[in-house]
Scaffold this motif. Structure first.
Motif, PDB file in Angstrom:
ATOM      1  N   UNK A 197      20.507 113.061 124.720  1.00 33.55           N
ATOM      2  CA  UNK A 197      20.428 113.915 123.540  1.00 33.55           C
ATOM      3  C   UNK A 197      20.075 113.184 122.269  1.00 33.55           C
ATOM      4  N   UNK A 198      19.872 111.877 122.344  1.00 33.32           N
ATOM      5  CA  UNK A 198      19.445 111.117 121.183  1.00 33.32           C
ATOM      6  C   UNK A 198      20.551 110.772 120.199  1.00 33.32           C
ATOM      7  N   UNK A 199      21.811 110.980 120.584  1.00 30.28           N
ATOM      8  CA  UNK A 199      22.916 110.624 119.692  1.00 30.28           C
ATOM      9  C   UNK A 199      23.040 109.110 119.577  1.00 30.28           C
ATOM     10  N   UNK A 200      22.914 108.415 120.702  1.00 30.18           N
ATOM     11  CA  UNK A 200      22.994 106.958 120.750  1.00 30.18           C
ATOM     12  C   UNK A 200      21.724 106.395 121.363  1.00 30.18           C
ATOM     13  N   UNK A 201      21.452 105.140 121.057  1.00 29.77           N
ATOM     14  CA  UNK A 201      20.305 104.444 121.635  1.00 29.77           C
ATOM     15  C   UNK A 201      20.758 103.117 122.240  1.00 29.77           C
ATOM     16  N   UNK A 202      19.919 102.583 123.114  1.00 31.46           N
ATOM     17  CA  UNK A 202      20.204 101.288 123.689  1.00 31.46           C
ATOM     18  C   UNK A 202      19.707 100.172 122.786  1.00 31.46           C
ATOM     19  N   UNK A 203      19.855  98.929 123.244  1.00 32.59           N
ATOM     20  CA  UNK A 203      20.422  98.536 124.540  1.00 32.59           C
ATOM     21  C   UNK A 203      21.941  98.707 124.584  1.00 32.59           C
ATOM     22  N   UNK A 245      17.321 103.858 128.395  1.00 31.33           N
ATOM     23  CA  UNK A 245      18.307 102.908 127.870  1.00 31.33           C
ATOM     24  C   UNK A 245      18.327 101.661 128.755  1.00 31.33           C
ATOM     25  N   UNK A 246      18.140 100.520 128.154  1.00 34.93           N
ATOM     26  CA  UNK A 246      18.230  99.251 128.882  1.00 34.93           C
ATOM     27  C   UNK A 246      19.688  98.809 128.905  1.00 34.93           C
ATOM     28  N   UNK A 247      20.191  98.441 130.077  1.00 35.34           N
ATOM     29  CA  UNK A 247      21.584  98.017 130.218  1.00 35.34           C
ATOM     30  C   UNK A 247      21.652  96.511 130.432  1.00 35.34           C
ATOM     31  N   UNK A 248      22.612  95.892 129.754  1.00 30.04           N
ATOM     32  CA  UNK A 248      22.807  94.448 129.804  1.00 30.04           C
ATOM     33  C   UNK A 248      24.154  94.165 130.454  1.00 30.04           C
ATOM     34  N   UNK A 249      24.189  93.520 131.640  1.00 33.06           N
ATOM     35  CA  UNK A 249      25.451  93.338 132.359  1.00 33.06           C
ATOM     36  C   UNK A 249      26.321  92.230 131.777  1.00 33.06           C
ATOM     37  N   UNK A 250      27.630  92.524 131.671  1.00 36.71           N
ATOM     38  CA  UNK A 250      28.616  91.533 131.262  1.00 36.71           C
ATOM     39  C   UNK A 250      29.356  91.033 132.498  1.00 36.71           C
ATOM     40  N   UNK A 251      29.462  89.722 132.704  1.00 33.39           N
ATOM     41  CA  UNK A 251      30.211  89.200 133.856  1.00 33.39           C
ATOM     42  C   UNK A 251      31.681  89.608 133.774  1.00 33.39           C
ATOM     43  N   UNK A 311      23.822  97.676 120.825  1.00 35.73           N
ATOM     44  CA  UNK A 311      24.344  98.675 119.882  1.00 35.73           C
ATOM     45  C   UNK A 311      25.698  99.222 120.323  1.00 35.73           C
ATOM     46  N   UNK A 312      25.960  99.163 121.641  1.00 35.73           N
ATOM     47  CA  UNK A 312      27.209  99.722 122.161  1.00 35.73           C
ATOM     48  C   UNK A 312      27.530  99.027 123.479  1.00 35.73           C
ATOM     49  N   UNK A 313      28.779  99.203 123.928  1.00 37.65           N
ATOM     50  CA  UNK A 313      29.199  98.641 125.203  1.00 37.65           C
ATOM     51  C   UNK A 313      29.999  99.711 125.947  1.00 37.65           C
TER      52      UNK A 313
END
Length: 470
Positions: free
Chosen positions: A196-202, A222-228, A243-245
């Motif tokens: 819905x365009x409320x949030x954006x990546x990454x 949305x591109x996702x960045x993995x955290x170990x 921008x968010x986690x």
């Protein structure tokens, strides 16, 4: 000219559709339409037809026209007429149809698994039918008339008020009804927030999680960045310019364990410093067995956390109800993404859940299921101790599943062996983010809540047979 009509439901209690076409007058067309409806099987033997007076009024023809058509078809044996019973399709009319083609025998369907140990599903046989029905009846009886009109995109105020009280009491969430938006579950929340365009990546995510959620995010661009992950949860010190986690801090999915208190504080510090946001997936926060439940991170800073929950684990995924507890600045944007009409969550179900919570039935159900699932977990641990002591179960302090740690290189063969035993379950590799640099480990994700009570014992026996030897 073709005439299409529907008879009066108020008079006969059901609807019937015919089309009067072809040569001849109305009488001939009506006889032909009724005969074809019986011959094709659309009007089954014993079906009661409309009284000829109401049918004539619907068609705009003389009563005698319908009466004559009925009489003709009675004489031919298509219909029967009996005083007090009305006009019905004759029982023998089914014999007048052309013989149906004998369908070719379908190939045998593949036999499904005998034992379901997949994660993510509560025991369906334990749904509180009686208590839910009582709440539904009360909600229906007390509902104001406006409930049956267009819904509020934010969700019914009754449910939002009930959730604000419950989440504050049970999960330590700080909110008010105006900052809660009802949705149909976590996946729907992701679609609203990112699609819905409320949030954006990454967007930073945990190295292990649901691939289905990653697919939703990828579809929204949305591109996702993995955290170990380690024994203290996600490595939030690896957060950078995202921008968010998205985290599962109460009980990491699927590896288990809560996010360490120091890391809970650290992720809030990161969000404040960068103007970032934490998406908190509180998917099974009510089910903790060995100590007090871990409260929601949202309570540390309501303006930098979106707390998302649902009843999919606590009640049933069939009750398509969830919620987002939003920072004030996002409420209007989420409602705009949702649209002017509530198109996803039934208003009557919302009112029923509100009553279920306010009446205390929800708390009673959760406590009852917490005891039952703890017993299931204990039986799993005992079975492993007896039959496979070399296999460690982790992530068992909470939730509806456990991870069985396997010897290196044995996961794929063990999943296959489980399939041979008729067991449906997942290997740990199925949840691994494809871009993570975290070291892989072999394991099984065993959903001990899924089977019914009587099926759980045989499922454990089959599971132990499928595990690799020491």
């Amino acid at each position: 000219m073709m005439d299409s009509w529907v008879n009066s439901a108020e008079r006969i209690g059901s609807d019937l559709h015919l089309e009067l076409t072809g040569p001849g007058g109305r009488r001939a067309a009506l006889i032909r339409a009724l005969r074809d409806a019986v011959r094709s099987g659309r009007l089954a033997p014993g079906t009661r037809l409309p009284p000829y007076r109401s049918l004539a009024a619907d068609l705009g023809v003389a009563r005698n026209t319908v009466a004559d058509a009925y009489a003709e078809l009675v004489a031919e044996g298509w219909l029967t007429a009996r005083q007090g019973s009305g006009t019905r399709v004759a029982e023998r009319a089914g014999l007048l149809r052309p013989p149906a083609r004998v369908p070719r025998k379908a190939p045998p369907r593949a036999r499904g698994p005998r034992h379901d140990l997949t994660q993510g599903t509560p025991d369906a046989s334990s749904f509180p039918r009686t208590a839910w029905l009582a709440s539904y009846r009360r909600a229906l009886q007390q509902a104001p008339n406006e409930v049956f009109g267009p819904g509020d995109p934010a969700g019914r105020i009754e449910l939002r008020e009930a959730l604000a009280e419950y989440l504050a009491r049970a999960r330590g969430v700080r909110t008010e009804p105006g900052r809660i938006v009802i949705c149909s579950g976590f996946a729907h929340a992701l679609r609203l927030l990112f699609g819905g365009g409320v949030l954006r990546g990454p967007l930073a995510v945990e190295a292990y999680g649901l691939g289905f959620h990653r697919e939703i995010l990828a579809a929204a661009g949305v591109r996702t960045m993995p955290l170990p992950l380690d024994e203290d949860g996600a490595r939030v010190d690896r957060l950078g310019r995202e921008r968010a986690v998205l985290l599962t801090p109460a009980h990491q999915f699927p590896t288990g364990g809560p996010l360490h208190p120091a890391r809970r504080s650290a992720v809030i510090d990161w969000a404040r410093a960068r103007g970032g946001l934490l998406l908190e997936d509180d998917y099974d926060g009510e089910f903790r067995y060995d100590r007090k439940p871990v409260g929601a991170v949202q309570g540390l800073d309501p303006e930098h956390v979106i707390h998302i929950g649902s009843v999919s684990k606590s009640l049933s995924p069939a009750v398509r109800l969830g919620w987002m507890v939003l920072p004030e600045r996002y409420v209007d944007a989420v409602l705009a993404a949702k649209g002017d009409r509530e198109a996803w969550a039934s208003v009557l179900d919302q009112l029923s859940l509100a009553d279920f919570v306010v009446s205390g039935a929800y708390d009673r159900h959760v406590r009852r299921m917490r005891q039952r699932y703890r017993g299931r977990r204990d039986r799993l641990v005992a079975a492993l101790a007896e039959h496979a002591p070399h296999i460690e179960a982790t992530g068992i302090a909470a939730g509806l599943h456990a991870v069985l740690r396997l010897p290196p290189g044995t996961e794929a063969s063990t999943v296959k062996a489980a399939s041979w035993q008729g067991i449906a379950l997942d290997g740990l590799a199925a949840f691994r983010h494809p871009d993570t640099d975290m070291a892989a480990g072999d394991g099984l994700v065993v959903g001990y809540a899924t089977p019914s009570e009587h099926a759980y014992g045989p499922a454990l026996e089959a599971l132990c047979r499928a595990l690799p030897p020491p």
